[in-house]
Write a protein that holds these residues in place. Structure first.
Motif, PDB file in Angstrom:
ATOM      1  N   VAL A 116     -15.611  16.567 -20.287  1.00 50.13           N
ATOM      2  CA  VAL A 116     -14.330  15.868 -20.352  1.00 50.13           C
ATOM      3  C   VAL A 116     -14.366  14.785 -21.425  1.00 50.13           C
ATOM      4  O   VAL A 116     -15.277  13.957 -21.473  1.00 50.13           O
ATOM      5  CB  VAL A 116     -13.963  15.256 -18.982  1.00 50.13           C
ATOM      6  N   LYS A 117     -13.355  14.819 -22.293  1.00 48.18           N
ATOM      7  CA  LYS A 117     -13.209  13.795 -23.321  1.00 48.18           C
ATOM      8  C   LYS A 117     -12.057  12.841 -23.014  1.00 48.18           C
ATOM      9  O   LYS A 117     -12.036  11.713 -23.505  1.00 48.18           O
ATOM     10  CB  LYS A 117     -12.995  14.446 -24.693  1.00 48.18           C
ATOM     11  N   ALA A 118     -11.074  13.293 -22.231  1.00 50.56           N
ATOM     12  CA  ALA A 118      -9.921  12.451 -21.896  1.00 50.56           C
ATOM     13  C   ALA A 118      -9.244  13.020 -20.650  1.00 50.56           C
ATOM     14  O   ALA A 118      -9.114  14.234 -20.508  1.00 50.56           O
ATOM     15  CB  ALA A 118      -8.929  12.409 -23.060  1.00 50.56           C
ATOM     16  N   LEU A 177      -9.473  16.845   1.225  1.00 47.18           N
ATOM     17  CA  LEU A 177     -10.331  15.787   0.699  1.00 47.18           C
ATOM     18  C   LEU A 177     -11.785  16.100   1.048  1.00 47.18           C
ATOM     19  O   LEU A 177     -12.054  16.774   2.038  1.00 47.18           O
ATOM     20  CB  LEU A 177      -9.921  14.436   1.298  1.00 47.18           C
ATOM     21  N   PRO A 178     -12.735  15.611   0.268  1.00 48.26           N
ATOM     22  CA  PRO A 178     -12.558  14.792  -0.933  1.00 48.26           C
ATOM     23  C   PRO A 178     -12.011  15.616  -2.095  1.00 48.26           C
ATOM     24  O   PRO A 178     -12.198  16.831  -2.150  1.00 48.26           O
ATOM     25  CB  PRO A 178     -13.969  14.290  -1.226  1.00 48.26           C
ATOM     26  N   ARG A 179     -11.325  14.922  -3.012  1.00 45.42           N
ATOM     27  CA  ARG A 179     -10.717  15.599  -4.152  1.00 45.42           C
ATOM     28  C   ARG A 179     -10.883  14.757  -5.408  1.00 45.42           C
ATOM     29  O   ARG A 179     -10.579  13.565  -5.415  1.00 45.42           O
ATOM     30  CB  ARG A 179      -9.226  15.846  -3.896  1.00 45.42           C
ATOM     31  N   THR A 180     -11.370  15.371  -6.468  1.00 42.93           N
ATOM     32  CA  THR A 180     -11.398  14.738  -7.781  1.00 42.93           C
ATOM     33  C   THR A 180     -10.059  15.010  -8.441  1.00 42.93           C
ATOM     34  O   THR A 180      -9.728  16.156  -8.727  1.00 42.93           O
ATOM     35  CB  THR A 180     -12.531  15.311  -8.649  1.00 42.93           C
ATOM     36  N   MET A 181      -9.270  13.957  -8.642  1.00 47.97           N
ATOM     37  CA  MET A 181      -7.963  14.135  -9.264  1.00 47.97           C
ATOM     38  C   MET A 181      -8.111  14.300 -10.775  1.00 47.97           C
ATOM     39  O   MET A 181      -9.194  14.296 -11.310  1.00 47.97           O
ATOM     40  CB  MET A 181      -7.060  12.941  -8.932  1.00 47.97           C
ATOM     41  N   GLY A 182      -6.960  14.413 -11.446  1.00 45.25           N
ATOM     42  CA  GLY A 182      -6.947  14.534 -12.892  1.00 45.25           C
ATOM     43  C   GLY A 182      -6.462  15.893 -13.344  1.00 45.25           C
ATOM     44  O   GLY A 182      -7.232  16.867 -13.336  1.00 45.25           O
ATOM     45  N   HIS A 183      -5.174  15.982 -13.686  1.00 47.41           N
ATOM     46  CA  HIS A 183      -4.610  17.253 -14.139  1.00 47.41           C
ATOM     47  C   HIS A 183      -4.174  17.194 -15.603  1.00 47.41           C
ATOM     48  O   HIS A 183      -3.577  18.143 -16.099  1.00 47.41           O
ATOM     49  CB  HIS A 183      -3.431  17.669 -13.242  1.00 47.41           C
ATOM     50  N   ASP A 230     -10.815  20.528  -7.936  1.00 46.61           N
ATOM     51  CA  ASP A 230     -11.266  19.303  -8.594  1.00 46.61           C
ATOM     52  C   ASP A 230     -10.845  19.294 -10.065  1.00 46.61           C
ATOM     53  O   ASP A 230     -10.853  20.323 -10.739  1.00 46.61           O
ATOM     54  CB  ASP A 230     -12.784  19.159  -8.478  1.00 46.61           C
ATOM     55  N   GLY A 231     -10.482  18.083 -10.527  1.00 47.02           N
ATOM     56  CA  GLY A 231      -9.940  17.931 -11.867  1.00 47.02           C
ATOM     57  C   GLY A 231     -10.756  17.032 -12.765  1.00 47.02           C
ATOM     58  O   GLY A 231     -11.988  16.990 -12.687  1.00 47.02           O
ATOM     59  N   GLY A 232     -10.055  16.281 -13.623  1.00 49.55           N
ATOM     60  CA  GLY A 232     -10.671  15.630 -14.762  1.00 49.55           C
ATOM     61  C   GLY A 232     -11.155  14.208 -14.614  1.00 49.55           C
ATOM     62  O   GLY A 232     -11.636  13.633 -15.589  1.00 49.55           O
TER      63      GLY A 232
END
Length: 356
Positions: A32-34, A67-73, A134-136
Motif C-alpha cells: 500500500v502506497k496510499a 469485526l475485526p475489519r481493516t477499513m480502507g476502500h 480487509d482493505g487499505g
C-alpha cells in the motif's frame, strides 16, 4: 504486516501486526502506497446508518459486516506478487512493480448483475474491499484478481487514491444528470466528493455548479475549485439564493450529504421535470410533501459508487483532461484514528490520505 482495525464499533482503531499474506489463487498482493479516509468509513466505524423517523438504525452487522475489519476502500499500491493461478492473459499488461488503483466495489462475481459489469450493485454477496473484506488501512493488501487493479500510469498515488470512491462516486452521479450539463446544476456538500465533482463536471463539459455547504471554509474551497457560486445551507433564504444565483430553472441537483435538510432543499430547488440524485449517507428521513413529487414530475434517484468500467473511464478522463487533484492531507498510517476523528468533527478540507 501492520494494519489498523475496527475491533469494536465506536472504539479506537487497534494496531495489529501479523505475517504478510501470500497471494493465493488469482489474488494479487500489493504494497500500500496510499489509502484514502472516506466518510463511509465513519459509518463502518460507527456500525450503521440513521434511517430517521424513529426507525431502528440500519446495522452494518446485520448486513454482514463482521469485526475485526481493516477499513480502507480507496487504495493505491505497488504490485508485489501474483497468486499461482494468475495467467499472463489475466494480468492485462500489469507486472511486478506497477502502481495501481484497487477497484473495491466487488460482488459475488457470478450473478447476472455482476456478470453484466455492475458488481457494485450485487445483492447476492457484496464483497467490497475495506467493508466486507480487509482493505487499505495497512502496509499490504490482497486483491482478488488482477482485473480489479487499474494501472495509474504515472498519476500520483496519494491524489489518485480517492478516485476509487469519491472519484467514481461523483463521476457516476454526474453521468446521471449529463443531459442537463448545459445549465447550472446544484451540488450539496463541498467536502472531498464536492470538490471532486466540480473538477469532473468541468472536464465532462458541464456549464458549472452552485455549491451548497454550511461550512464557510468549505464554501471557500469550492469557490477556489471553480464553483459558479456558493450558498450557506443554513441561511433562511437559501432557496431564494439558489434560484437567484442559478438565473434560470434548476433541472438537476446532486446531494453528496444526504440528510433531511439537504434533500428537502434539493427537492425544493428543482423545476418541473428536474432530477435529484442522492449520494450522501449522513442519514435521517425524507421530508417531501408526497403530492409534489407527481405535481413537479421530479425524479429522485439514488447513486451508489460506480462500476469498474466507470472507474477506468474516470482515470482515462483524468489523464486526458489533466484534471487537477482535490486537496489532500497526507497522514502516516499510524494516524489512522486521528484522521477518522478529524473527519467526524468536520475538520478536514478535501481528503485525508494515509501513507504507510
Amino acid at each position: 504486516m501492520k494494519s489498523f482495525q475496527v475491533v469494536d464499533f465506536h472504539a479506537p482503531l487497534q494496531e495489529v501486526d501479523r505475517p504478510t499474506p501470500q497471494p493465493e489463487g488469482t489474488q494479487v498482493l500489493i504494497k500500500v502506497k496510499a489509502a484514502g479516509v472516506c466518510h463511509s468509513d465513519l459509518h463502518i466505524w460507527e456500525g450503521g446508518y440513521d434511517l430517521g423517523h424513529g426507525r431502528k438504525p440500519l446495522s452494518l452487522k446485520d448486513r454482514g459486516v463482521s469485526l475485526p475489519r481493516t477499513m480502507g476502500h480507496e487504495t493505491v499500491g505497488e504490485i508485489v506478487a501474483f497468486g499461482p493461478d494468475v495467467k499472463d492473459a489475466d494480468k492485462g499488461g500489469l507486472k511486478i512493480g506497477d502502481v495501481a488503483l484497487a477497484y473495491p466495489w466487488l460482488g459475488c462475481g457470478k450473478c447476472p448483475t455482476c456478470l453484466g459489469g455492475d458488481e457494485n450493485m450485487c445483492a447476492i454477496k457484496p464483497n467490497a474491499l475495506g467493508v466486507y473484506c480487509d482493505g487499505g488501512y495497512a502496509d499490504h493488501m490482497t486483491v482478488p484478481h488482477p482485473k480489479y487493479l487499474l494501472n495509474l500510469k504515472g498519476l500520483d498515488p496519494v491524489t489518485a487514491a480517492p478516485y476509487a470512491c469519491s472519484g467514481v462516486t461523483t463521476y457516476s452521479a454526474l453521468k446521471k444528470v449529463e443531459k442537463d450539463f448545459d445549465t447550472p446544476i446544484v451540488i450539496f456538500g463541498a467536502g472531498g466528493l464536492g470538490l471532486m465533482a466540480l473538477s469532473l463536471l468541468k472536464a465532462m463539459g458541464g456549464k458549472g455548479a452552485i455549491v451548497v455547504d454550511i461550512d464557510a471554509r468549505k464554501r471557500e474551497a469550492a469557490e477556489a475549485a471553480g464553483a459558479l457560486a456558493t450558498v450557506d445551507g443554513k441561511a433562511p433564504d437559501a432557496l431564494e439564493q439558489l434560484m437567484k444565483k442559478a438565473g434560470q430553472p434548476i433541472r438537476a441537483a446532486i446531494d453528496l450529504v444526504g440528510n433531511a435538510q439537504t434533500t428537502q432543499l434539493g427537492f425544493d430547488c428543482l423545476t418541473k421535470g428536474g432530477k435529484l440524485v442522492i449520494v450522501g449517507l449522513f442519514g435521517g428521513g425524507a421530508t417531501w410533501a408526497l403530492p409534489l413529487i407527481p405535481i413537479k414530475a421530479v425524479t429522485i434517484q439514488g447513486s451508489y459508487v460506480g462500476n469498474l468500467r466507470e472507474t477506468q473511464e474516470l482515470l482515462d478522463l483524468v489523464r486526458a483532461k489533466k484534471i487537477p487533484a482535490i486537496p489532500v492531507t497526507p497522514m502516516p498510517l499510524a494516524k489512522a484514528n486521528d484522521a477518522l476523528v478529524n473527519l467526524q468533527k468536520g475538520q478536514l478540507v478535501g481528503r485525508a490520505v494515509l501513507t504507510p
